[in-house]
Design a protein around this motif. Structure first.
Motif, PDB file in Angstrom:
ATOM      1  N   MET A 287      -3.537 -11.963  -2.538  1.00 16.05           N
ATOM      2  CA  MET A 287      -3.318 -13.296  -1.986  1.00 16.05           C
ATOM      3  C   MET A 287      -1.895 -13.752  -2.308  1.00 16.05           C
ATOM      4  O   MET A 287      -1.450 -13.672  -3.460  1.00 16.05           O
ATOM      5  CB  MET A 287      -4.320 -14.284  -2.569  1.00 16.05           C
ATOM      6  N   VAL A 288      -1.195 -14.245  -1.288  1.00 16.50           N
ATOM      7  CA  VAL A 288       0.167 -14.748  -1.452  1.00 16.50           C
ATOM      8  C   VAL A 288       0.207 -16.205  -1.011  1.00 16.50           C
ATOM      9  O   VAL A 288      -0.149 -16.525   0.127  1.00 16.50           O
ATOM     10  CB  VAL A 288       1.176 -13.924  -0.631  1.00 16.50           C
ATOM     11  N   GLU A 289       0.628 -17.091  -1.910  1.00 18.46           N
ATOM     12  CA  GLU A 289       0.800 -18.502  -1.578  1.00 18.46           C
ATOM     13  C   GLU A 289       2.291 -18.785  -1.451  1.00 18.46           C
ATOM     14  O   GLU A 289       3.053 -18.598  -2.405  1.00 18.46           O
ATOM     15  CB  GLU A 289       0.184 -19.388  -2.663  1.00 18.46           C
ATOM     16  N   ALA A 290       2.723 -19.212  -0.258  1.00 12.38           N
ATOM     17  CA  ALA A 290       4.149 -19.449  -0.015  1.00 12.38           C
ATOM     18  C   ALA A 290       4.300 -20.367   1.188  1.00 12.38           C
ATOM     19  O   ALA A 290       3.343 -20.610   1.945  1.00 12.38           O
ATOM     20  CB  ALA A 290       4.880 -18.128   0.223  1.00 12.38           C
TER      21      ALA A 290
ATOM     22  N   GLN B 124       5.044  -6.924   4.824  1.00 12.26           N
ATOM     23  CA  GLN B 124       4.614  -7.157   3.450  1.00 12.26           C
ATOM     24  C   GLN B 124       3.268  -7.884   3.395  1.00 12.26           C
ATOM     25  O   GLN B 124       2.671  -7.996   2.337  1.00 12.26           O
ATOM     26  CB  GLN B 124       5.675  -7.970   2.702  1.00 12.26           C
ATOM     27  N   LEU B 125       2.823  -8.379   4.525  1.00 12.75           N
ATOM     28  CA  LEU B 125       1.512  -8.997   4.671  1.00 12.75           C
ATOM     29  C   LEU B 125       0.788  -8.369   5.840  1.00 12.75           C
ATOM     30  O   LEU B 125       1.422  -7.953   6.827  1.00 12.75           O
ATOM     31  CB  LEU B 125       1.637 -10.503   4.911  1.00 12.75           C
ATOM     32  N   ASP B 126      -0.535  -8.323   5.741  1.00 10.03           N
ATOM     33  CA  ASP B 126      -1.348  -7.885   6.876  1.00 10.03           C
ATOM     34  C   ASP B 126      -1.680  -9.054   7.790  1.00 10.03           C
ATOM     35  O   ASP B 126      -1.698  -8.897   9.013  1.00 10.03           O
ATOM     36  CB  ASP B 126      -2.644  -7.235   6.380  1.00 10.03           C
ATOM     37  N   LEU B 127      -1.954 -10.208   7.205  1.00  9.36           N
ATOM     38  CA  LEU B 127      -2.297 -11.377   7.986  1.00  9.36           C
ATOM     39  C   LEU B 127      -1.965 -12.635   7.199  1.00  9.36           C
ATOM     40  O   LEU B 127      -1.798 -12.600   5.983  1.00  9.36           O
ATOM     41  CB  LEU B 127      -3.770 -11.377   8.399  1.00  9.36           C
ATOM     42  N   ALA B 128      -1.865 -13.753   7.917  1.00 13.14           N
ATOM     43  CA  ALA B 128      -1.531 -15.027   7.290  1.00 13.14           C
ATOM     44  C   ALA B 128      -2.021 -16.158   8.173  1.00 13.14           C
ATOM     45  O   ALA B 128      -2.217 -15.984   9.383  1.00 13.14           O
ATOM     46  CB  ALA B 128      -0.020 -15.148   7.070  1.00 13.14           C
ATOM     47  N   VAL B 129      -2.213 -17.311   7.567  1.00 17.92           N
ATOM     48  CA  VAL B 129      -2.506 -18.530   8.322  1.00 17.92           C
ATOM     49  C   VAL B 129      -1.189 -19.286   8.454  1.00 17.92           C
ATOM     50  O   VAL B 129      -0.600 -19.707   7.455  1.00 17.92           O
ATOM     51  CB  VAL B 129      -3.570 -19.397   7.612  1.00 17.92           C
TER      52      VAL B 129
ATOM     53  N   SER C  99      -3.359  -7.650   2.221  1.00 15.11           N
ATOM     54  CA  SER C  99      -2.519  -8.770   1.795  1.00 15.11           C
ATOM     55  C   SER C  99      -2.700  -9.936   2.755  1.00 15.11           C
ATOM     56  O   SER C  99      -2.535  -9.773   3.970  1.00 15.11           O
ATOM     57  CB  SER C  99      -1.049  -8.353   1.755  1.00 15.11           C
ATOM     58  N   VAL C 100      -3.013 -11.114   2.205  1.00 13.11           N
ATOM     59  CA  VAL C 100      -3.254 -12.314   3.004  1.00 13.11           C
ATOM     60  C   VAL C 100      -2.322 -13.422   2.514  1.00 13.11           C
ATOM     61  O   VAL C 100      -2.264 -13.698   1.308  1.00 13.11           O
ATOM     62  CB  VAL C 100      -4.721 -12.778   2.890  1.00 13.11           C
ATOM     63  N   GLY C 101      -1.604 -14.064   3.437  1.00 17.66           N
ATOM     64  CA  GLY C 101      -0.697 -15.138   3.080  1.00 17.66           C
ATOM     65  C   GLY C 101      -1.238 -16.495   3.490  1.00 17.66           C
ATOM     66  O   GLY C 101      -1.727 -16.664   4.611  1.00 17.66           O
ATOM     67  N   LEU C 102      -1.145 -17.469   2.583  1.00 20.92           N
ATOM     68  CA  LEU C 102      -1.595 -18.835   2.846  1.00 20.92           C
ATOM     69  C   LEU C 102      -0.531 -19.809   2.385  1.00 20.92           C
ATOM     70  O   LEU C 102       0.065 -19.635   1.315  1.00 20.92           O
ATOM     71  CB  LEU C 102      -2.910 -19.132   2.114  1.00 20.92           C
TER      72      LEU C 102
END
Length: 308
Positions: free
Chosen positions: A122-125, A138-143, A92-95
């Motif tokens: 992919m999660v956009e938030a 709930q995410l593995d990594l995010a920018v 799971s990747v958050g952007l």
């Protein structure tokens, strides 16, 4: 003995010249000669005959060359096997919306090419929501854009973004020229995200430092709707250049904020390494490589790379 020394020796034998081999290897001739000398010293034998016309391998050098080529071929095969390993799993990747606009599709393409068995979520938030999701696993990594992350997280600096005043060419109050200072924007009608947005907090602090009160005519938290309102001439906005990646630049005018302290840092944040699966660790590398490639290729407007 190092693989580097073997590659140097093989290249010199192929080209029969220290100078030409150094150019092709991207090193200075003296450094190349020094590595060959160290190799000969470790083997206690002369591998090359040097003359004014070039170099040729000795009998010992010929025997060593054949084995060195075999070793390098096996090493290259090992690297290829590791790179082509069929990782599988779910990552799971958050952007944030502006980041997803420029990074989302290239990241999906890169992951499909390199790790087709990894299922990417992919999660956009908003960045604040992404932080909460990371904390909840709930995410593995995010920018993200904030630096006050828990110590247990892994944080890698990615890039810095300039901010721009973005307006329709039909907006009468839009700034003219390539650059503008915040102190010149007091009368500009602005459409900005609400206070829950990390960018809004950054801008509020910047306006306070510039000692002006911005004229905010609307608050919109969705990037698509915000940019539609700007294109329709209802006001200008302040965003990173990535916000315009999905829009025709002819419909928008970008003016860079000249204040040195106004900008945004992008950080690649993940759970600690011991909490990440092999697929997530590989994805983290792909995210960083893809983002940096976009900057180097000039496809991330207003962005510059940060030192890792």
């Amino acid at each position: 003995m190092e693989l580097r020394q073997l590659r140097y020796f093989v290249k010199v034998c192929e080209l029969r010249s220290m100078g030409r081999a150094a150019v092709e290897l991207g090193v200075v001739t003296s450094a190349l000669s020094q590595q060959i000398s160290r190799l000969e010293g470790e083997l206690s034998t002369r591998l090359l005959k040097r003359s004014s016309s070039g170099v040729v391998p000795t009998d010992a050098g010929v025997a060593f060359l054949h084995q060195a080529q075999l070793v390098l071929r096996h090493a290259d095969d090992a690297v290829l096997a590791a790179q082509q390993a069929r990782l599988s799993g779910h990552v799971s990747v958050g952007l944030a919306p502006t980041t997803a606009t420029v990074l989302g599709v290239p990241l999906m393409r890169a992951m499909r090419e390199r790790y087709p068995e990894v299922r990417l979520h992919m999660v956009e938030a908003l960045s604040g929501h992404l932080t909460t999701m990371l904390q909840a696993r709930q995410l593995d990594l995010a920018v993200l854009f904030q630096t006050d992350t828990p110590r247990r997280w892994s944080v890698t600096p990615l890039l810095a973004e300039k901010l721009f005043v973005i307006a329709s060419p039909t907006l009468a109050q839009r700034p003219t020229g390539a650059r503008v200072r915040l102190s010149q924007l007091a009368d500009l009608p602005l459409i900005l995200p609400s206070g829950s947005h990390g960018l809004r907090a950054t801008l509020t602090a910047a306006f306070t430092r510039a000692r002006i009160s911005p004229r905010i005519v609307a608050e919109v938290d969705g990037l698509a709707l915000l940019m539609d309102a700007v294109r329709a001439g209802h006001g200008a906005t302040i965003q990173p250049g990535a916000a315009t990646a999905r829009h025709d630049r002819d419909d928008l005018q970008l003016t860079q904020i000249a204040d040195a302290h106004v900008g945004r840092r992008n950080l690649l944040v993940s759970l600690s390494d011991d909490e990440l699966s092999p697929a997530a660790l590989a994805t983290r590398v792909v995210v960083a490589e893809t983002a940096r490639a976009l900057v180097r290729e000039g496809r991330w407007a207003g962005a510059s790379l940060l030192e890792t």
